[in-house]
Scaffold this motif. Structure first.
Motif, PDB file in Angstrom:
ATOM      1  N   MET A 198     137.267 -10.728  32.181  1.00 25.43           N
ATOM      2  CA  MET A 198     137.271  -9.769  33.278  1.00 25.43           C
ATOM      3  C   MET A 198     136.520 -10.306  34.493  1.00 25.43           C
ATOM      4  O   MET A 198     136.931 -10.090  35.606  1.00 25.43           O
ATOM      5  N   ILE A 199     135.422 -11.017  34.243  1.00 26.12           N
ATOM      6  CA  ILE A 199     134.636 -11.542  35.357  1.00 26.12           C
ATOM      7  C   ILE A 199     135.424 -12.618  36.105  1.00 26.12           C
ATOM      8  O   ILE A 199     135.425 -12.648  37.333  1.00 26.12           O
ATOM      9  N   LYS A 200     136.113 -13.486  35.383  1.00 25.51           N
ATOM     10  CA  LYS A 200     136.910 -14.528  36.035  1.00 25.51           C
ATOM     11  C   LYS A 200     138.012 -13.902  36.879  1.00 25.51           C
ATOM     12  O   LYS A 200     138.294 -14.372  37.971  1.00 25.51           O
ATOM     13  N   LYS A 201     138.618 -12.833  36.372  1.00 25.02           N
ATOM     14  CA  LYS A 201     139.666 -12.152  37.127  1.00 25.02           C
ATOM     15  C   LYS A 201     139.086 -11.549  38.394  1.00 25.02           C
ATOM     16  O   LYS A 201     139.687 -11.631  39.463  1.00 25.02           O
ATOM     17  N   ARG A 202     137.906 -10.962  38.303  1.00 23.74           N
ATOM     18  CA  ARG A 202     137.260 -10.362  39.467  1.00 23.74           C
ATOM     19  C   ARG A 202     136.984 -11.423  40.535  1.00 23.74           C
ATOM     20  O   ARG A 202     137.257 -11.211  41.720  1.00 23.74           O
ATOM     21  N   LEU A 228     138.508 -14.293  40.949  1.00 23.40           N
ATOM     22  CA  LEU A 228     139.785 -14.762  41.488  1.00 23.40           C
ATOM     23  C   LEU A 228     140.386 -13.758  42.468  1.00 23.40           C
ATOM     24  O   LEU A 228     140.782 -14.124  43.578  1.00 23.40           O
ATOM     25  N   VAL A 229     140.415 -12.486  42.079  1.00 23.49           N
ATOM     26  CA  VAL A 229     140.988 -11.447  42.940  1.00 23.49           C
ATOM     27  C   VAL A 229     140.187 -11.316  44.232  1.00 23.49           C
ATOM     28  O   VAL A 229     140.761 -11.243  45.328  1.00 23.49           O
ATOM     29  N   ALA A 230     138.872 -11.311  44.129  1.00 25.13           N
ATOM     30  CA  ALA A 230     138.031 -11.172  45.323  1.00 25.13           C
ATOM     31  C   ALA A 230     138.172 -12.381  46.242  1.00 25.13           C
ATOM     32  O   ALA A 230     138.249 -12.231  47.470  1.00 25.13           O
ATOM     33  N   THR A 231     138.234 -13.572  45.679  1.00 27.45           N
ATOM     34  CA  THR A 231     138.366 -14.777  46.492  1.00 27.45           C
ATOM     35  C   THR A 231     139.718 -14.819  47.202  1.00 27.45           C
ATOM     36  O   THR A 231     139.794 -15.137  48.399  1.00 27.45           O
ATOM     37  N   ILE A 232     140.778 -14.479  46.485  1.00 30.58           N
ATOM     38  CA  ILE A 232     142.108 -14.438  47.108  1.00 30.58           C
ATOM     39  C   ILE A 232     142.147 -13.345  48.178  1.00 30.58           C
ATOM     40  O   ILE A 232     142.709 -13.551  49.262  1.00 30.58           O
ATOM     41  N   SER A 233     141.529 -12.204  47.906  1.00 30.34           N
ATOM     42  CA  SER A 233     141.464 -11.137  48.910  1.00 30.34           C
ATOM     43  C   SER A 233     140.718 -11.609  50.151  1.00 30.34           C
ATOM     44  O   SER A 233     141.101 -11.300  51.279  1.00 30.34           O
ATOM     45  N   VAL A 264     139.048  -1.252  43.354  1.00 31.69           N
ATOM     46  CA  VAL A 264     139.869  -0.044  43.257  1.00 31.69           C
ATOM     47  C   VAL A 264     141.338  -0.388  43.021  1.00 31.69           C
ATOM     48  O   VAL A 264     141.945   0.094  42.055  1.00 31.69           O
ATOM     49  N   VAL A 265     141.901  -1.213  43.879  1.00 28.60           N
ATOM     50  CA  VAL A 265     143.326  -1.513  43.770  1.00 28.60           C
ATOM     51  C   VAL A 265     143.617  -2.345  42.520  1.00 28.60           C
ATOM     52  O   VAL A 265     144.505  -2.003  41.735  1.00 28.60           O
ATOM     53  N   PHE A 266     142.865  -3.430  42.303  1.00 24.68           N
ATOM     54  CA  PHE A 266     143.117  -4.307  41.163  1.00 24.68           C
ATOM     55  C   PHE A 266     142.234  -3.981  39.959  1.00 24.68           C
ATOM     56  O   PHE A 266     142.323  -4.659  38.933  1.00 24.68           O
ATOM     57  N   LEU A 307     136.520  -3.848  52.654  1.00 19.66           N
ATOM     58  CA  LEU A 307     137.950  -3.915  52.304  1.00 19.66           C
ATOM     59  C   LEU A 307     138.206  -4.861  51.131  1.00 19.66           C
ATOM     60  O   LEU A 307     138.994  -4.541  50.228  1.00 19.66           O
ATOM     61  N   ILE A 308     137.553  -6.002  51.117  1.00 20.12           N
ATOM     62  CA  ILE A 308     137.720  -6.942  50.001  1.00 20.12           C
ATOM     63  C   ILE A 308     137.243  -6.297  48.710  1.00 20.12           C
ATOM     64  O   ILE A 308     137.906  -6.378  47.674  1.00 20.12           O
ATOM     65  N   GLU A 309     136.101  -5.635  48.764  1.00 21.57           N
ATOM     66  CA  GLU A 309     135.586  -4.938  47.572  1.00 21.57           C
ATOM     67  C   GLU A 309     136.524  -3.812  47.155  1.00 21.57           C
ATOM     68  O   GLU A 309     136.743  -3.585  45.965  1.00 21.57           O
ATOM     69  N   PHE A 310     137.105  -3.099  48.101  1.00 17.80           N
ATOM     70  CA  PHE A 310     138.057  -2.034  47.795  1.00 17.80           C
ATOM     71  C   PHE A 310     139.258  -2.590  47.028  1.00 17.80           C
ATOM     72  O   PHE A 310     139.638  -2.058  45.982  1.00 17.80           O
ATOM     73  N   PHE A 311     139.849  -3.651  47.548  1.00 15.70           N
ATOM     74  CA  PHE A 311     141.013  -4.225  46.869  1.00 15.70           C
ATOM     75  C   PHE A 311     140.639  -4.791  45.502  1.00 15.70           C
ATOM     76  O   PHE A 311     141.393  -4.658  44.543  1.00 15.70           O
ATOM     77  N   THR A 312     139.460  -5.377  45.393  1.00 17.38           N
ATOM     78  CA  THR A 312     139.029  -5.951  44.120  1.00 17.38           C
ATOM     79  C   THR A 312     138.728  -4.867  43.090  1.00 17.38           C
ATOM     80  O   THR A 312     139.236  -4.910  41.969  1.00 17.38           O
TER      81      THR A 312
END
Length: 116
Positions: free
Chosen positions: A1-5, A7-12, A109-111, A102-107
């Motif tokens: 889960m941490i690796k996904k977070r 990755l998602v935050a960095t891409i965002s 809430v959205v994902f 916004l990056i935290e929101f997408f990381t």
């Protein structure tokens, strides 16, 4: 889960950097577009990465705000060193905070990649 977070935050952050650059080109005419592109995308990607690795146990809005305040500080300090006008310096800092949230929101809430 941490690796996904992370990755998602960095891409965002990377996507936010592209959006930030494009909106900057539209609103503010400036030279050295390639250098500004690299600077902007790198900063926003770093913002996303720091959000991804953040271990603060606070609400996602507060986490985005805190990271946006700290990592986003690089942009206005650079603008001050380059002798830019104060309205631009302040708006750049505010945008860093907004992009952090916004990056935290997408990381978070959205994902659904929460840091807990």
């Amino acid at each position: 889960m941490i690796k996904k977070r992370i990755l998602v935050a960095t891409i965002s952050g990377f996507v936010a950097g592209i959006i930030c650059y494009v909106s900057g080109v539209i609103l503010i005419p400036f030279e050295h577009k390639l250098l500004i592109f690299i600077w902007t995308v790198t900063n926003r990607t770093l913002l996303g990465f720091v959000i991804g690795i953040s271990v603060l146990k606070v609400h996602w809005v507060l986490n985005g705000l805190i990271v946006g305040l700290t990592v986003g500080l690089v942009f206005p300090l650079n603008a001050i060193m380059l002798g830019k006008e104060w309205p631009l310096v302040i708006s750049v800092y505010i945008m860093g905070i907004i992009y952090g949230i916004l990056i935290e929101f997408f990381t978070s809430v959205v994902f659904k990649c929460r840091n807990r």
